[in-house]
Design a protein around this motif. Sequence first.
Motif, PDB file in Angstrom:
ATOM      1  N   VAL A 102     -28.472 -18.589 -17.631  1.00 49.41           N
ATOM      2  CA  VAL A 102     -27.280 -18.179 -16.879  1.00 49.41           C
ATOM      3  C   VAL A 102     -27.560 -18.233 -15.382  1.00 49.41           C
ATOM      4  CG1 VAL A 102     -25.710 -16.253 -16.409  1.00 49.41           C
ATOM      5  CG2 VAL A 102     -26.334 -16.798 -18.767  1.00 49.41           C
ATOM      6  N   LEU A 103     -28.746 -17.805 -14.968  1.00 50.08           N
ATOM      7  CA  LEU A 103     -29.120 -17.884 -13.561  1.00 50.08           C
ATOM      8  C   LEU A 103     -29.205 -19.338 -13.105  1.00 50.08           C
ATOM      9  CD1 LEU A 103     -31.931 -15.154 -13.367  1.00 50.08           C
ATOM     10  CD2 LEU A 103     -29.569 -14.953 -12.565  1.00 50.08           C
ATOM     11  N   GLN A 104     -29.765 -20.200 -13.945  1.00 47.45           N
ATOM     12  CA  GLN A 104     -29.863 -21.616 -13.590  1.00 47.45           C
ATOM     13  C   GLN A 104     -28.478 -22.247 -13.412  1.00 47.45           C
ATOM     14  OE1 GLN A 104     -32.269 -22.860 -16.937  1.00 47.45           O
ATOM     15  NE2 GLN A 104     -34.100 -23.048 -15.667  1.00 47.45           N
ATOM     16  N   LEU A 105     -27.511 -21.738 -14.137  1.00 47.12           N
ATOM     17  CA  LEU A 105     -26.139 -22.223 -13.990  1.00 47.12           C
ATOM     18  C   LEU A 105     -25.464 -21.688 -12.726  1.00 47.12           C
ATOM     19  CD1 LEU A 105     -24.956 -21.920 -17.708  1.00 47.12           C
ATOM     20  CD2 LEU A 105     -25.339 -24.050 -16.435  1.00 47.12           C
TER      21      LEU A 105
ATOM     22  N   LYS B 182     -29.100 -11.505  -9.359  1.00 43.54           N
ATOM     23  CA  LYS B 182     -28.462 -12.584  -8.608  1.00 43.54           C
ATOM     24  C   LYS B 182     -29.201 -13.895  -8.880  1.00 43.54           C
ATOM     25  CE  LYS B 182     -27.425  -9.598  -4.609  1.00 43.54           C
ATOM     26  NZ  LYS B 182     -27.776  -9.365  -3.187  1.00 43.54           N
ATOM     27  N   PRO B 183     -28.497 -15.016  -8.893  1.00 39.99           N
ATOM     28  CA  PRO B 183     -29.174 -16.297  -9.108  1.00 39.99           C
ATOM     29  C   PRO B 183     -29.869 -16.798  -7.851  1.00 39.99           C
ATOM     30  CG  PRO B 183     -26.828 -16.673  -8.822  1.00 39.99           C
ATOM     31  CD  PRO B 183     -27.026 -15.179  -8.773  1.00 39.99           C
ATOM     32  N   SER B 184     -31.125 -17.105  -7.964  1.00 43.62           N
ATOM     33  CA  SER B 184     -31.890 -17.691  -6.869  1.00 43.62           C
ATOM     34  C   SER B 184     -33.165 -18.274  -7.459  1.00 43.62           C
ATOM     35  CB  SER B 184     -32.232 -16.641  -5.797  1.00 43.62           C
ATOM     36  OG  SER B 184     -33.156 -15.699  -6.301  1.00 43.62           O
ATOM     37  N   ALA B 185     -33.868 -19.054  -6.661  1.00 47.91           N
ATOM     38  CA  ALA B 185     -35.117 -19.638  -7.140  1.00 47.91           C
ATOM     39  C   ALA B 185     -36.109 -18.556  -7.547  1.00 47.91           C
ATOM     40  CB  ALA B 185     -35.713 -20.534  -6.050  1.00 47.91           C
ATOM     41  N   LYS B 186     -36.140 -17.465  -6.784  1.00 46.16           N
ATOM     42  CA  LYS B 186     -37.151 -16.450  -7.103  1.00 46.16           C
ATOM     43  C   LYS B 186     -36.776 -15.618  -8.325  1.00 46.16           C
ATOM     44  CE  LYS B 186     -35.555 -13.306  -3.406  1.00 46.16           C
ATOM     45  NZ  LYS B 186     -35.990 -12.605  -2.176  1.00 46.16           N
ATOM     46  N   THR B 187     -35.484 -15.393  -8.572  1.00 49.40           N
ATOM     47  CA  THR B 187     -35.138 -14.639  -9.785  1.00 49.40           C
ATOM     48  C   THR B 187     -35.303 -15.508 -11.030  1.00 49.40           C
ATOM     49  OG1 THR B 187     -32.775 -15.138  -9.478  1.00 49.40           O
ATOM     50  CG2 THR B 187     -33.589 -13.036  -8.615  1.00 49.40           C
ATOM     51  N   ILE B 188     -35.061 -16.812 -10.901  1.00 52.65           N
ATOM     52  CA  ILE B 188     -35.335 -17.720 -12.020  1.00 52.65           C
ATOM     53  C   ILE B 188     -36.832 -17.757 -12.295  1.00 52.65           C
ATOM     54  CG2 ILE B 188     -35.269 -20.138 -12.749  1.00 52.65           C
ATOM     55  CD1 ILE B 188     -32.630 -20.380 -11.179  1.00 52.65           C
TER      56      ILE B 188
ATOM     57  N   MET C 127     -38.871 -15.366 -11.645  1.00 54.46           N
ATOM     58  CA  MET C 127     -39.198 -14.061 -12.220  1.00 54.46           C
ATOM     59  C   MET C 127     -38.995 -14.060 -13.730  1.00 54.46           C
ATOM     60  SD  MET C 127     -37.135 -10.452 -11.857  1.00 54.46           S
ATOM     61  CE  MET C 127     -35.774 -11.144 -12.825  1.00 54.46           C
ATOM     62  N   THR C 128     -37.823 -14.532 -14.200  1.00 53.25           N
ATOM     63  CA  THR C 128     -37.564 -14.512 -15.634  1.00 53.25           C
ATOM     64  C   THR C 128     -38.501 -15.461 -16.377  1.00 53.25           C
ATOM     65  OG1 THR C 128     -35.795 -16.149 -15.315  1.00 53.25           O
ATOM     66  CG2 THR C 128     -35.153 -13.836 -15.377  1.00 53.25           C
ATOM     67  N   LYS C 129     -38.896 -16.547 -15.752  1.00 55.75           N
ATOM     68  CA  LYS C 129     -39.832 -17.490 -16.375  1.00 55.75           C
ATOM     69  C   LYS C 129     -41.207 -16.841 -16.537  1.00 55.75           C
ATOM     70  CE  LYS C 129     -41.491 -22.270 -15.996  1.00 55.75           C
ATOM     71  NZ  LYS C 129     -42.946 -22.008 -16.088  1.00 55.75           N
ATOM     72  N   GLU C 130     -41.714 -16.235 -15.463  1.00 57.90           N
ATOM     73  CA  GLU C 130     -43.031 -15.604 -15.541  1.00 57.90           C
ATOM     74  C   GLU C 130     -43.008 -14.390 -16.467  1.00 57.90           C
ATOM     75  OE1 GLU C 130     -45.223 -14.988 -11.993  1.00 57.90           O
ATOM     76  OE2 GLU C 130     -44.463 -16.801 -11.010  1.00 57.90           O
TER      77      GLU C 130
END
Length: 407
Positions: A238-241, A294-300, A302-305
Amino acid sequence: MAPKVAVTEATGRQAASFVLGCVATLTVMLLFQYQTPPDYGRAARSPVQFSSSRDQLLLHCGGNGTAPPVIARGGEEANITGKRPTTAATVAEQPSKPPAASTASPPTHQGDHIPASSTDLEEEGGEFRGLAAAVARAATEDRTVIITCVNHAFAAPNSLLDIFLESFRIGDGTPELLRHVLVVAMDPTALSRCRAVHPHCYLYTMPGVDVDFTSEKFFASKDYLELVWSKLKLQRRVLQLGYNFLFTDVDIVWLRNPFKHVAVYADMAISSDVFFGDPDNIDNFPNTGFFYVKPSAKTIAMTKEWHEARSSHPGLNEQPVFNHIKKSLVKKLKLKVQYLDTAYIGGFCSYGKDLGKICTMHANCCIGLASKISDLRGVLDDWKNYTRLQPWAKPNARWTVPGKCIH
């Protein structure tokens, strides 16, 4: 006299050209903003960038560059706290957005680029097939969506999904939020039941995961762990979208709008099992059953790590793993995490006694579906009684305890 006429005519032509130039520039900008199809493989233009361009155009064309104030219902300013209003705080004021809203480019925050690899886009035809369209239908104009997940046991009649939806209908300022809730069904039976009671439903199937998601999953069981970890993958998608999301467990009742308590600075706002009084204290105990991102490179990232950390913490669900790695994530990714006050975002672990403040109540610190249903029904009964009281009697209203979980 002839020179004066010439000057006047020239000045008129210059003014007309100036006005036409402004109109043309504004038209091009609006067409670009609202009609450009999404391209998730490149950096997206954020709402902040659009606002900056608009302000520059106003200055160029003789305006003062000042955006008009945000006005809530009744003509009052929406910013009731004296702070700059958050994106999420206005979610209740947004009208429903038709599916065409998905044509806008996904937003970024703080200049971050949201990456979308070819593998990510290929998943749209596989694991996450149809997710983008489902999210677009439910999301607000500012691309915010409320997400919950259910299986057959949770979606059955008179189970948690019915209680969850009822709470929105009887809450204060929550009925209008209901149209922005996306219910993610983990099995076809749950999807069928969802479609019977709610307009926005999505079936999430996980290729290669051999788990029956239909029955009640007991805490810390193998199937339970697969269920809770799978939700994190969907949240990252959802964040990536390019959407903000507020994830809420289905064993939470919504009594008031919780978005008003999400700080504008937060990359992530999360509920607490134990809250020490300071929303910025990283040592608060998080509860991942209710959090906004919020969607951003760092929150994406975060969820990946966070998801990858599962292998280093075998046998644990996503909540204690997040608690283990939260400090390193904050330090490495410069995340801004806000913990939500349990006086407003409460649960059976810790909740405020003032019914005049409470926004949500979570059946945490509670084992067993039957116990959760029983005590959440009690919470709704208390709320209904509270709303019937005369104004002078409401400050003395309290929760009814004990229950099967509430003590």
